[in-house]
Design a protein around this motif. Structure first.
Motif, PDB file in Angstrom:
ATOM      1  N   THR A  65       0.801  -1.223   0.000  1.00  0.00           N
ATOM      2  CA  THR A  65       0.000   0.000   0.000  1.00  0.00           C
ATOM      3  C   THR A  65       0.841   1.284   0.000  1.00  0.00           C
ATOM      4  O   THR A  65       0.482   2.263  -0.661  1.00  0.00           O
ATOM      5  N   LEU A  66       1.946   1.319   0.749  1.00  0.00           N
ATOM      6  CA  LEU A  66       2.703   2.560   0.902  1.00  0.00           C
ATOM      7  C   LEU A  66       4.151   2.492   0.435  1.00  0.00           C
ATOM      8  O   LEU A  66       4.716   3.509   0.026  1.00  0.00           O
ATOM      9  N   HIS A  67       4.779   1.329   0.525  1.00  0.00           N
ATOM     10  CA  HIS A  67       6.220   1.232   0.242  1.00  0.00           C
ATOM     11  C   HIS A  67       6.580   1.797  -1.126  1.00  0.00           C
ATOM     12  O   HIS A  67       7.621   2.453  -1.283  1.00  0.00           O
ATOM     13  N   GLY A  68       5.717   1.607  -2.120  1.00  0.00           N
ATOM     14  CA  GLY A  68       6.048   2.032  -3.477  1.00  0.00           C
ATOM     15  C   GLY A  68       6.210   3.526  -3.633  1.00  0.00           C
ATOM     16  O   GLY A  68       6.969   3.986  -4.490  1.00  0.00           O
ATOM     17  N   TYR A  69       5.505   4.318  -2.805  1.00  0.00           N
ATOM     18  CA  TYR A  69       5.648   5.766  -2.963  1.00  0.00           C
ATOM     19  C   TYR A  69       6.068   6.496  -1.692  1.00  0.00           C
ATOM     20  O   TYR A  69       6.450   7.675  -1.751  1.00  0.00           O
ATOM     21  N   THR A  70       6.043   5.828  -0.535  1.00  0.00           N
ATOM     22  CA  THR A  70       6.631   6.435   0.670  1.00  0.00           C
ATOM     23  C   THR A  70       7.482   5.389   1.391  1.00  0.00           C
ATOM     24  O   THR A  70       7.161   4.981   2.513  1.00  0.00           O
ATOM     25  N   PRO A  71       8.569   4.956   0.790  1.00  0.00           N
ATOM     26  CA  PRO A  71       9.405   3.939   1.424  1.00  0.00           C
ATOM     27  C   PRO A  71      10.094   4.474   2.681  1.00  0.00           C
ATOM     28  O   PRO A  71      10.390   5.667   2.781  1.00  0.00           O
ATOM     29  N   THR A  72      10.353   3.588   3.609  1.00  0.00           N
ATOM     30  CA  THR A  72      11.015   3.959   4.858  1.00  0.00           C
ATOM     31  C   THR A  72      12.311   4.733   4.619  1.00  0.00           C
ATOM     32  O   THR A  72      12.596   5.728   5.290  1.00  0.00           O
ATOM     33  N   GLY A  73      13.088   4.298   3.661  1.00  0.00           N
ATOM     34  CA  GLY A  73      14.405   4.897   3.443  1.00  0.00           C
ATOM     35  C   GLY A  73      14.381   6.363   3.068  1.00  0.00           C
ATOM     36  O   GLY A  73      15.405   7.048   3.190  1.00  0.00           O
ATOM     37  N   LEU A  74      13.234   6.881   2.605  1.00  0.00           N
ATOM     38  CA  LEU A  74      13.148   8.285   2.216  1.00  0.00           C
ATOM     39  C   LEU A  74      12.492   9.163   3.285  1.00  0.00           C
ATOM     40  O   LEU A  74      12.313  10.364   3.072  1.00  0.00           O
ATOM     41  N   ALA A  75      12.141   8.583   4.421  1.00  0.00           N
ATOM     42  CA  ALA A  75      11.522   9.363   5.505  1.00  0.00           C
ATOM     43  C   ALA A  75      12.538  10.344   6.089  1.00  0.00           C
ATOM     44  O   ALA A  75      13.690   9.985   6.331  1.00  0.00           O
ATOM     45  N   ARG A  76      12.099  11.577   6.312  1.00  0.00           N
ATOM     46  CA  ARG A  76      12.977  12.604   6.890  1.00  0.00           C
ATOM     47  C   ARG A  76      12.189  13.427   7.908  1.00  0.00           C
ATOM     48  O   ARG A  76      11.092  13.909   7.623  1.00  0.00           O
ATOM     49  N   LYS A  77      12.788  13.607   9.078  1.00  0.00           N
ATOM     50  CA  LYS A  77      12.127  14.378  10.117  1.00  0.00           C
ATOM     51  C   LYS A  77      12.073  15.856   9.735  1.00  0.00           C
ATOM     52  O   LYS A  77      13.009  16.398   9.145  1.00  0.00           O
ATOM     53  N   LEU A  78      10.974  16.515  10.091  1.00  0.00           N
ATOM     54  CA  LEU A  78      10.795  17.936   9.841  1.00  0.00           C
ATOM     55  C   LEU A  78      10.723  18.691  11.170  1.00  0.00           C
ATOM     56  O   LEU A  78      11.435  18.368  12.098  1.00  0.00           O
ATOM     57  N   LEU A  79       9.863  19.670  11.253  1.00  0.00           N
ATOM     58  CA  LEU A  79       9.784  20.537  12.431  1.00  0.00           C
ATOM     59  C   LEU A  79       9.159  19.855  13.636  1.00  0.00           C
ATOM     60  O   LEU A  79       8.307  18.978  13.503  1.00  0.00           O
ATOM     61  N   SER A  80       9.558  20.299  14.807  1.00  0.00           N
ATOM     62  CA  SER A  80       8.898  19.898  16.048  1.00  0.00           C
ATOM     63  C   SER A  80       9.089  21.016  17.061  1.00  0.00           C
ATOM     64  O   SER A  80      10.127  21.673  17.096  1.00  0.00           O
ATOM     65  N   GLU A  81       8.048  21.244  17.848  1.00  0.00           N
ATOM     66  CA  GLU A  81       8.089  22.187  18.958  1.00  0.00           C
ATOM     67  C   GLU A  81       7.186  21.636  20.041  1.00  0.00           C
ATOM     68  O   GLU A  81       6.596  20.556  19.888  1.00  0.00           O
ATOM     69  N   ASN A  82       7.048  22.388  21.120  1.00  0.00           N
ATOM     70  CA  ASN A  82       6.184  21.937  22.204  1.00  0.00           C
ATOM     71  C   ASN A  82       4.733  21.932  21.742  1.00  0.00           C
ATOM     72  O   ASN A  82       4.120  22.977  21.574  1.00  0.00           O
ATOM     73  N   GLY A  83       4.201  20.747  21.492  1.00  0.00           N
ATOM     74  CA  GLY A  83       2.806  20.634  21.064  1.00  0.00           C
ATOM     75  C   GLY A  83       2.606  19.940  19.744  1.00  0.00           C
ATOM     76  O   GLY A  83       1.469  19.571  19.409  1.00  0.00           O
ATOM     77  N   TYR A  84       3.679  19.754  18.959  1.00  0.00           N
ATOM     78  CA  TYR A  84       3.511  19.061  17.680  1.00  0.00           C
ATOM     79  C   TYR A  84       4.839  18.489  17.209  1.00  0.00           C
ATOM     80  O   TYR A  84       5.923  18.864  17.681  1.00  0.00           O
ATOM     81  N   THR A  85       4.752  17.584  16.248  1.00  0.00           N
ATOM     82  CA  THR A  85       5.928  17.088  15.541  1.00  0.00           C
ATOM     83  C   THR A  85       5.530  16.815  14.101  1.00  0.00           C
ATOM     84  O   THR A  85       4.332  16.797  13.757  1.00  0.00           O
ATOM     85  N   SER A  86       6.514  16.599  13.219  1.00  0.00           N
ATOM     86  CA  SER A  86       6.204  16.381  11.806  1.00  0.00           C
ATOM     87  C   SER A  86       7.362  15.654  11.114  1.00  0.00           C
ATOM     88  O   SER A  86       8.499  15.699  11.578  1.00  0.00           O
ATOM     89  N   TYR A  87       7.022  14.985  10.022  1.00  0.00           N
ATOM     90  CA  TYR A  87       8.074  14.385   9.195  1.00  0.00           C
ATOM     91  C   TYR A  87       7.599  14.302   7.751  1.00  0.00           C
ATOM     92  O   TYR A  87       6.391  14.411   7.469  1.00  0.00           O
ATOM     93  N   ALA A  88       8.546  14.143   6.842  1.00  0.00           N
ATOM     94  CA  ALA A  88       8.256  14.040   5.413  1.00  0.00           C
ATOM     95  C   ALA A  88       8.373  12.592   4.977  1.00  0.00           C
ATOM     96  O   ALA A  88       9.411  11.962   5.175  1.00  0.00           O
ATOM     97  N   ALA A  89       7.292  12.073   4.403  1.00  0.00           N
ATOM     98  CA  ALA A  89       7.329  10.775   3.731  1.00  0.00           C
ATOM     99  C   ALA A  89       7.567  11.081   2.257  1.00  0.00           C
ATOM    100  O   ALA A  89       6.638  11.384   1.499  1.00  0.00           O
ATOM    101  N   ASN A  90       8.822  11.060   1.851  1.00  0.00           N
ATOM    102  CA  ASN A  90       9.200  11.484   0.504  1.00  0.00           C
ATOM    103  C   ASN A  90       8.924  10.403  -0.533  1.00  0.00           C
ATOM    104  O   ASN A  90       9.008   9.207  -0.257  1.00  0.00           O
ATOM    105  N   TYR A  91       8.600  10.860  -1.763  1.00  0.00           N
ATOM    106  CA  TYR A  91       8.294   9.939  -2.859  1.00  0.00           C
ATOM    107  C   TYR A  91       9.540   9.720  -3.724  1.00  0.00           C
ATOM    108  O   TYR A  91      10.330  10.653  -3.931  1.00  0.00           O
ATOM    109  N   PRO A  92       9.686   8.526  -4.269  1.00  0.00           N
ATOM    110  CA  PRO A  92      10.710   8.338  -5.303  1.00  0.00           C
ATOM    111  C   PRO A  92      10.396   9.241  -6.496  1.00  0.00           C
ATOM    112  O   PRO A  92       9.224   9.467  -6.825  1.00  0.00           O
ATOM    113  N   LYS A  93      11.407   9.772  -7.128  1.00  0.00           N
ATOM    114  CA  LYS A  93      11.179  10.750  -8.196  1.00  0.00           C
ATOM    115  C   LYS A  93      10.640  10.130  -9.476  1.00  0.00           C
ATOM    116  O   LYS A  93      10.188  10.847 -10.376  1.00  0.00           O
ATOM    117  N   ASN A  94      10.653   8.802  -9.566  1.00  0.00           N
ATOM    118  CA  ASN A  94      10.196   8.171 -10.801  1.00  0.00           C
ATOM    119  C   ASN A  94       8.737   7.722 -10.752  1.00  0.00           C
ATOM    120  O   ASN A  94       8.253   7.079 -11.680  1.00  0.00           O
TER     121      ASN A  94
END
Length: 372
Positions: free
Chosen positions: A211-240
């Motif tokens: 369901t997800l590996h093809g366009y949001t594989p673990t290896g492309l995950a990158r952490k984004l912003l976090s502060e007191n009250g929230y966190t975020s990360y990018a599930a990046n897509y392969p460019k092809n």
């Protein structure tokens, strides 16, 4: 419970390069859960759904948050209110499900309330102490943000303010997305387990290989912003991979090539992509059970009806896969051998540590209040 609070503080103090998970009892102890209900959950802002679930005057839906029945309604002036769904006469809930009404009429004794919660009729009520002005429905604190509806159950609600997260999401224009799907179900897991699961990319390729590996594989995950009250990360897509929708005109190429996932603590997790917004609202029931409400919204006319149906089906599969894993894990967490374990590096499970740090801060804050 005190031991778990101490353990949480210990883990929060670990060096960033040596993070550890909490032991299983943190997720299975009913005493711990009741402590969380009376402190961090009771004082937090909770997402109830999307504003366009109730577009017209009199539109409403109901929810139950921490044993508080809620009535979410579009009022005559266009504002959204969150009312106590409890008749002021003898406590009968006034509505259930969702619908449209001109007024709320109690099914027990026919007391009637306007959309703003004011009492407009109490049949045959002859009582020297009766005053209709003192029989209005309680109005909870409401916050509207990026098309979502939030409620806080406390009269002294903390400020709702996340400027850096606003900036992170701004180009997607999340308040412009239109609702296409709403569903609810009960999961047999702890509320914190779902927050942690949704917010880490470490499991994506393992749990979601089709369901997800093809366009949001673990290896492309990158952490984004976090502060007191929230966190975020990018599930990046392969460019092809094929395009998944153009989205708002101001999106950067990086933003179009990822899903931006964020958690607003304590109980909302969401995935925002160029053309698709999926949000899960978690309603804790007990240490081992939650009600999950998830919504899907799309941007403009980017996606065809067929594509939307496919996306709904995909997310039903994704949620099922997560639910199966979390319900199995809830069994394992009850073991005396479910001890703390090492967390993966920041891009994969740094968001879990962010959640731990927030929980530890909240625990300290409420412990201080209880002492003084």
């Amino acid at each position: 419970m005190q031991d778990l609070s101490m353990k949480l503080q210990e883990i929060a103090k670990l060096p960033p390069d040596r993070p550890m998970s909490m032991p299983g009892a943190f997720y299975t102890s009913q005493n711990r859960f009741e402590h969380e209900v009376s402190t961090i959950l009771n004082s937090g802002w909770h997402c109830l759904g999307r504003q366009d679930e109730i577009p017209n005057s009199g539109d409403f839906f109901t929810a139950n948050l921490l044993n508080e029945p809620l009535l979410i309604v579009r009022q005559a002036d266009g504002d959204i209110g969150v009312l106590a769904n409890v008749c002021r006469h003898r406590g009968m809930p006034l509505a259930e499900g969702r619908g449209n009404v001109h007024r709320f009429v109690c099914s027990y004794h026919a007391w009637a309330y306007d959309l703003d919660g004011s009492l407009i009729r109490a049949a045959r009520m002859k009582n020297a102490r009766f005053d209709s002005k003192n029989c209005y429905l309680h109005n909870h604190n409401v916050q509207l943000w990026n098309g979502f509806i939030y409620v806080n159950l406390r009269s002294d609600a903390p400020q709702f303010n996340f400027p850096k997260l606003d900036t992170l999401l701004a180009n997607y224009k999340p308040d412009s997305f239109r609702l296409v799907h709403v569903a609810e179900e009960v999961w047999n897991t702890n509320w914190k387990c779902l927050v942690e699961n949704f917010m880490e990319g470490y499991h994506l390729s393992v749990v979601h290989p089709e369901t997800l590996h093809g366009y949001t594989p673990t290896g492309l995950a990158r952490k984004l912003l976090s502060e007191n009250g929230y966190t975020s990360y990018a599930a990046n897509y392969p460019k092809n991979i094929p395009t998944r929708g153009y989205g708002a005109s101001g999106l950067t190429e990086d933003e179009r090539l990822r899903s931006t996932l964020f958690a607003l603590f304590p109980t909302q997790v969401a995935s925002l992509a160029a053309s698709l917004l999926v949000s899960l609202s978690i309603f804790p029931i007990s240490a081992g059970q939650i009600r999950v409400k998830w919504t899907m919204s799309t941007y403009g006319k980017d996606l065809s009806e067929e594509t939307i149906a496919d996306r709904i089906s995909l997310w039903e599969d994704v949620n099922r896969e997560d639910r199966e894993k979390l319900e199995r894990m809830q069994i394992g967490l009850a073991s005396k051998h479910a001890l703390s374990g090492p967390l993966a590096e920041e891009d994969y499970e740094g968001t879990v540590r962010d959640f731990q740090l927030w929980l530890a801060t909240q625990d300290r804050k409420h412990s201080f209040r209880e002492r003084f």
